[in-house]
Structure formats: structure tokens, C-alpha cells
Design an enzyme around this catalytic site. Sequence first.
Site, PDB file in Angstrom:
ATOM      1  N   SER A  25       0.820  -1.220   0.000  1.00  0.00           N
ATOM      2  CA  SER A  25       0.000   0.000   0.000  1.00  0.00           C
ATOM      3  C   SER A  25       0.847   1.259   0.000  1.00  0.00           C
ATOM      4  CB  SER A  25      -0.868   0.069   1.260  1.00  0.00           C
ATOM      5  OG  SER A  25      -1.568  -1.111   1.455  1.00  0.00           O
ATOM      6  N   HIS A  56      -3.998   0.228  -4.538  1.00  0.00           N
ATOM      7  CA  HIS A  56      -3.482  -1.065  -4.981  1.00  0.00           C
ATOM      8  C   HIS A  56      -3.706  -1.256  -6.486  1.00  0.00           C
ATOM      9  CE1 HIS A  56      -2.956  -2.794  -0.908  1.00  0.00           C
ATOM     10  NE2 HIS A  56      -4.010  -2.104  -0.591  1.00  0.00           N
ATOM     11  N   HIS A  78      -6.053  -9.378  -1.252  1.00  0.00           N
ATOM     12  CA  HIS A  78      -5.988  -9.723   0.177  1.00  0.00           C
ATOM     13  C   HIS A  78      -7.147 -10.632   0.585  1.00  0.00           C
ATOM     14  CE1 HIS A  78      -4.029  -5.796  -0.383  1.00  0.00           C
ATOM     15  NE2 HIS A  78      -3.235  -6.145   0.611  1.00  0.00           N
ATOM     16  N   TYR A  80      -9.104 -10.064   2.990  1.00  0.00           N
ATOM     17  CA  TYR A  80     -10.267  -9.253   3.400  1.00  0.00           C
ATOM     18  C   TYR A  80     -11.157  -8.829   2.239  1.00  0.00           C
ATOM     19  CZ  TYR A  80      -7.201  -5.234   2.311  1.00  0.00           C
ATOM     20  OH  TYR A  80      -6.351  -4.344   1.698  1.00  0.00           O
ATOM     21  N   GLU A  81     -10.666  -9.002   1.006  1.00  0.00           N
ATOM     22  CA  GLU A  81     -11.524  -8.725  -0.156  1.00  0.00           C
ATOM     23  C   GLU A  81     -12.353  -9.951  -0.509  1.00  0.00           C
ATOM     24  OE1 GLU A  81      -9.124  -6.598  -3.380  1.00  0.00           O
ATOM     25  OE2 GLU A  81      -7.597  -7.144  -1.918  1.00  0.00           O
ATOM     26  N   ALA A 108       2.680  -2.463   4.017  1.00  0.00           N
ATOM     27  CA  ALA A 108       2.495  -1.434   5.039  1.00  0.00           C
ATOM     28  C   ALA A 108       2.066  -2.185   6.293  1.00  0.00           C
ATOM     29  CB  ALA A 108       1.408  -0.469   4.604  1.00  0.00           C
ATOM     30  N   MET A 201      -1.835  -7.265   6.846  1.00  0.00           N
ATOM     31  CA  MET A 201      -2.855  -8.126   6.237  1.00  0.00           C
ATOM     32  C   MET A 201      -2.388  -8.795   4.936  1.00  0.00           C
ATOM     33  SD  MET A 201      -5.937  -5.416   6.849  1.00  0.00           S
ATOM     34  CE  MET A 201      -6.006  -4.454   8.394  1.00  0.00           C
ATOM     35  N   SER A 202      -1.065  -8.931   4.767  1.00  0.00           N
ATOM     36  CA  SER A 202      -0.563  -9.488   3.491  1.00  0.00           C
ATOM     37  C   SER A 202       0.733 -10.267   3.704  1.00  0.00           C
ATOM     38  CB  SER A 202      -0.327  -8.349   2.498  1.00  0.00           C
ATOM     39  OG  SER A 202       0.754  -7.547   2.929  1.00  0.00           O
ATOM     40  N   ASN A 225       2.303   3.233  10.965  1.00  0.00           N
ATOM     41  CA  ASN A 225       1.549   3.790  12.112  1.00  0.00           C
ATOM     42  C   ASN A 225       1.819   2.939  13.348  1.00  0.00           C
ATOM     43  OD1 ASN A 225      -0.242   1.859  10.349  1.00  0.00           O
ATOM     44  ND2 ASN A 225      -1.007   1.686  12.453  1.00  0.00           N
ATOM     45  N   HIS A 237      -6.720   4.675   7.087  1.00  0.00           N
ATOM     46  CA  HIS A 237      -6.137   4.115   5.851  1.00  0.00           C
ATOM     47  C   HIS A 237      -5.395   5.215   5.086  1.00  0.00           C
ATOM     48  CE1 HIS A 237      -5.662   1.483   2.416  1.00  0.00           C
ATOM     49  NE2 HIS A 237      -6.353   2.284   1.636  1.00  0.00           N
TER      50      HIS A 237
HETATM   51  N1  HPA Z   1      -2.771  -3.086  11.416  1.00  0.00           N
HETATM   52  C1  HPA Z   1      -2.913  -3.971  10.413  1.00  0.00           C
HETATM   53  N2  HPA Z   1      -2.518  -3.724   9.178  1.00  0.00           N
HETATM   54  C2  HPA Z   1      -1.936  -2.537   8.920  1.00  0.00           C
HETATM   55  C3  HPA Z   1      -1.756  -1.574   9.914  1.00  0.00           C
HETATM   56  C4  HPA Z   1      -2.194  -1.862  11.245  1.00  0.00           C
HETATM   57  O1  HPA Z   1      -2.067  -1.059  12.185  1.00  0.00           O
HETATM   58  N3  HPA Z   1      -1.138  -0.506   9.332  1.00  0.00           N
HETATM   59  C5  HPA Z   1      -0.950  -0.840   8.023  1.00  0.00           C
HETATM   60  N4  HPA Z   1      -1.434  -2.066   7.765  1.00  0.00           N
END
Ligand code: HPA
Length: 265
Positions: A25, A56, A78, A80-81, A108, A201-202, A225, A237
Amino acid sequence: MGDQEFHLPKSLGNHTPKIGLVLGSGLGSFVDTLDDNEQVAYSDIKGLPQSGVEGHAGKLHLGKLGGIEIAIAQGRVHLYEGWSAKETASMIRLFHQIGITTVVLTNAAGIVNANFKPGRWMLISDHLNLTRQSPLTGEATFIDQTEVYSRALREMLKSEAAEIASAYLFEGVYAWVNGPEYETPAEVRMLRGYGADAVGMSTVPEAIQARALGMRVVGLSCLTNYGAGLTGQALSHDEVIEVGRQAAGELFTLLENAVPAMVEI
Ligand code: HPA
């Protein structure tokens, strides 16, 4: 050719990269720095899942980095999709199909180890698969996971980073979670207790798939973050994408030096 999983445009046959990079990302701008860049939309590759998530864009780039041929996947799908773990690792099977032997996975990630700093990169030393999904489901492929992320390549990346004053690399364990919602503060505390340093998540299904195909793997997390609860701030996001954008330049500088070294190891 009929038994091949992906149907690729003929022009790709002119390229023979041994290294494949998957961009996470916000890191898409990385491809602007490639020389002799040829692009193929994922929609032009039969058999490849298509992502709809902002940040993406789905394109495969073939070009040169630091004088070395490389394939770059800009955008991935991903869990989640709604894709299966096997589908989320499609690009790795495509890389294998075109002869790639080393994959560099970027993402990310949220910080779980409070000593780490947003905007910095973390070399993935190991992972926790907390989704209980595997790209190998359906096969009896009992692969060894003692060293998913090549120690030799990690050592090389650390020494390359040490040459670039600004490119300090953290190193740690990446936890793969389903998402799409970010974690609760209680989950971030749990992840830390499990030994995670970052969460995302990847990447993990791709790393597992690559190892199953005998490829070498490098993983790099852009720490976008602090995980939920580590500061008083809410996660967004947009912030994840923006921090990724800012950190992409440093990744380029590092890989421009590291990619030529990778082919020698
Ligand atoms: N959690 C999960 N996935 C992420 C995060 C997070 O804080 N930041 C970027 N991808």
C-alpha cells in the site's frame, strides 16, 4: 503451454528477470524509478485475481533497477476482499512461471513493538500466521519454515542499509491477520505477547507460497503507524497510504543498491 496457470501477453517473453518485487500500500510510486519499464495491466493476464482497493492499482512492471532486470507487481489482493489464501499468492506462482527465483515482498504494517518508529522500514525475520489460512491448502505440501526469510539476504540488506545513512532498518516478526478492520488495543497487546513486532494483512501467504516453490524470500514492512492503543490516536487508511508514499524513496535507494548484490548471493 496449456498447463500453465497464467496466460501472459507475448511481449513479456522479452524479459528474463530473476527477481520479483511485490509493492505494498502506498508504495506504487516506486515503479516511476524503473528503467526500460514495460507495463501489463493485471486485467490483461488471464488467471490473475483483480484488486479493487484504492492504493493497490493492478499492474505488472518489467524493467531494470540498478542495471538488473526485475519484475514489479504493483498491487496485490488480500483475504479481506474475499479471496482465498491461495488466490492472494497468485503473483508468486506467476513469478515462478516466468523464471523468478528471488522474491522481495513489501507491505504497510502497524507497529506492535513500541521501540519502532513510523516512517521506517522493518526487515521481516519471521512471521506469525494468525489467519489460520494457507495458500497450500489442498496439497500435502509439508514445507519447512525454519528460515522463510533468507538469512543471507537479510544480512546483505542490513549492510547495504548501513551504507545509506538515512536507511536504518529495524528487524522483527510480522503477524498476518485477516482484517480489514484494524486491531483493537487488546489485540495489539496480545500480538506483542505472542512475539510480534509489526502487524499487517498481506505478505505471509506469498512468503509461504514462494518457499513451497523453492524461491528465496525477503520481506520488508513499511511501519506506517503505531498499532491501536500505543498512542491515543485513531488509525486511518489515508495515513497508512501517505506514510507509505513518503517512505517509498528510501526503499528505492536501498533496493537500487541491494538488487545487484542479490543476484550475486
Ligand atoms: N494493522 C494492520 N494492518 C496494517 C496496519 C495496522 O495497524 N497498518 C498498516 N497495515
